[in-house]
Structure formats: C-alpha cells, structure tokens
Write a protein that holds these residues in place. Structure first.
Motif, mmCIF file in Angstrom:
data_model
loop_
_atom_site.group_PDB
_atom_site.id
_atom_site.type_symbol
_atom_site.label_atom_id
_atom_site.label_comp_id
_atom_site.label_asym_id
_atom_site.label_seq_id
_atom_site.Cartn_x
_atom_site.Cartn_y
_atom_site.Cartn_z
ATOM 1 N N MET A 1 0.823 -1.201 0.000
ATOM 2 C CA MET A 1 0.000 0.000 0.000
ATOM 3 C C MET A 1 0.868 1.267 0.000
ATOM 4 O O MET A 1 0.487 2.262 0.571
ATOM 5 N N GLU A 2 2.008 1.198 -0.659
ATOM 6 C CA GLU A 2 2.870 2.372 -0.734
ATOM 7 C C GLU A 2 2.355 3.403 -1.740
ATOM 8 O O GLU A 2 2.670 4.580 -1.631
ATOM 9 N N ASN A 3 1.549 2.982 -2.695
ATOM 10 C CA ASN A 3 1.025 3.877 -3.720
ATOM 11 C C ASN A 3 -0.094 4.736 -3.137
ATOM 12 O O ASN A 3 -1.130 4.224 -2.719
ATOM 13 N N PRO A 4 0.079 6.068 -3.093
ATOM 14 C CA PRO A 4 -0.926 6.933 -2.479
ATOM 15 C C PRO A 4 -2.285 6.886 -3.191
ATOM 16 O O PRO A 4 -3.333 6.993 -2.546
ATOM 17 N N ASP A 5 -2.288 6.700 -4.509
ATOM 18 C CA ASP A 5 -3.560 6.621 -5.232
ATOM 19 C C ASP A 5 -4.307 5.338 -4.877
ATOM 20 O O ASP A 5 -5.522 5.347 -4.709
ATOM 21 N N LEU A 6 -3.584 4.251 -4.766
ATOM 22 C CA LEU A 6 -4.214 2.995 -4.369
ATOM 23 C C LEU A 6 -4.756 3.092 -2.950
ATOM 24 O O LEU A 6 -5.869 2.646 -2.672
ATOM 25 N N ASP A 11 -9.910 3.585 0.268
ATOM 26 C CA ASP A 11 -10.489 4.308 1.409
ATOM 27 C C ASP A 11 -9.672 4.181 2.692
ATOM 28 O O ASP A 11 -10.231 4.124 3.795
ATOM 29 N N MET A 12 -8.358 4.137 2.544
ATOM 30 C CA MET A 12 -7.506 4.091 3.737
ATOM 31 C C MET A 12 -7.308 5.495 4.279
ATOM 32 O O MET A 12 -7.164 6.455 3.517
ATOM 33 N N LYS A 13 -7.287 5.620 5.579
ATOM 34 C CA LYS A 13 -6.997 6.889 6.232
ATOM 35 C C LYS A 13 -5.497 7.158 6.127
ATOM 36 O O LYS A 13 -4.702 6.210 6.037
ATOM 37 N N PRO A 14 -5.079 8.421 6.132
ATOM 38 C CA PRO A 14 -3.655 8.738 5.967
ATOM 39 C C PRO A 14 -2.746 8.042 6.982
ATOM 40 O O PRO A 14 -1.626 7.667 6.672
ATOM 41 N N GLU A 15 -3.230 7.862 8.206
ATOM 42 C CA GLU A 15 -2.392 7.250 9.239
ATOM 43 C C GLU A 15 -2.362 5.719 9.175
ATOM 44 O O GLU A 15 -1.551 5.081 9.828
ATOM 45 N N GLN A 16 -3.247 5.134 8.373
ATOM 46 C CA GLN A 16 -3.287 3.679 8.275
ATOM 47 C C GLN A 16 -2.176 3.158 7.372
ATOM 48 O O GLN A 16 -1.843 3.771 6.369
ATOM 49 N N LYS A 17 -1.632 2.022 7.759
ATOM 50 C CA LYS A 17 -0.603 1.360 6.972
ATOM 51 C C LYS A 17 -0.992 -0.108 6.867
ATOM 52 O O LYS A 17 -1.696 -0.631 7.706
ATOM 53 N N GLY A 18 -0.519 -0.781 5.841
ATOM 54 C CA GLY A 18 -0.833 -2.185 5.688
ATOM 55 C C GLY A 18 -0.437 -2.722 4.334
ATOM 56 O O GLY A 18 0.208 -2.042 3.548
ATOM 57 N N ASP A 38 -8.299 -7.633 0.130
ATOM 58 C CA ASP A 38 -8.374 -7.268 1.547
ATOM 59 C C ASP A 38 -7.084 -6.560 1.922
ATOM 60 O O ASP A 38 -6.026 -6.800 1.327
ATOM 61 N N ILE A 39 -7.144 -5.691 2.907
ATOM 62 C CA ILE A 39 -5.964 -4.995 3.389
ATOM 63 C C ILE A 39 -5.725 -5.419 4.834
ATOM 64 O O ILE A 39 -6.606 -5.297 5.672
#
Length: 126
Positions: A1-6, A11-18, A38-39
């Motif tokens: 999930m390094e791609n900001p557009d993806l 619908d990931m929040k900016p602080e979420q990582k995965g 799934d993330i």
C-alpha cells in the motif's frame, strides 16, 4: 500500500498502513477469512508497514521512525540494547561495547558519520 492513489482508492486513512492481499489459495484455511484485495493492517497485534514489514522495538519500546530510534539509542542507559525485529528475531548488544565499536565499524564500512546531519539538527530531541 505504498502507492498513495491505491491507498485513496481503497479508502484508507492517511495514518493507516498495511498490505493488500493479491491472492489467497482457495484450499488454504485463510481463504475462509481473507479475500483478494483485503488490506491487512496488523498481524498478532503488530502493525504492518506499507512495504509489508512489521515494526520493531528497542528495549521493549516501539520504534516509530529513524529519529525516534536515534534518540532512543543515544539516550539508552541500560546495560544492553535489545532490538526486537520481525519474525521474532532479537539482537542484543552490550551498550558500552556497541558505543566503543562504532568508530571502527564506521571506518571499516566507509561510513562518514554515525548520524546524518538532518538527525543531528534535531538534537536535543524534539
């Protein structure tokens, strides 16, 4: 999930990582729970970074970024530096021995400084 557009599209929040699941073997037991796209945000209570790595800890305290690691190492008064890494790997160094060995390690590997100038500028740690 390094791609900001993806990340935005999912619908990931900016602080979420995965990490995003690409494929799940239909015969695997995980297929009852996980589906493609799934993330996964954490595993066994440990957050997962966008590149798929888990976080690590120094002397039992989570390390959130390089600045925090530098601060923790520099201010460590414990006898040992214990790094808890991913895959349940642990590295333990005697603090004073590690400090004494640093100049030789830097010279051997042609590393100009133990800390970058941008990290040095953050002292005392803010």
């Amino acid at each position: 999930m390094e791609n900001p557009d993806l990340r935005k599209a999912m619908d990931m929040k900016p602080e979420q990582k995965g990490v995003r699941i690409c494929r799940v073997d239909p015969t695997a037991p995980e297929s009852m729970v996980l589906k493609s796209s799934d993330i996964v945000l954490s595993f066994d209570g440990v957050d997962i970074a966008n590149d798929g790595t888990e976080g690590f800890a120094l002397n039992g305290k989570p390390v959130t970024n390089l600045r925090r690691l530098a601060e923790m190492v520099e201010n460590c008064n414990d006898e040992f530096l214990k790094l808890d890494l991913e895959y349940e790997q642990t590295v333990v160094l005697r603090t004073k021995t590690a400090e004494a060995a640093t100049p030789d390690i830097l010279a051997t590997h042609c590393i100009p400084s133990a800390m970058s100038t941008d990290l040095k500028a953050l002292r005392p740690w803010t």
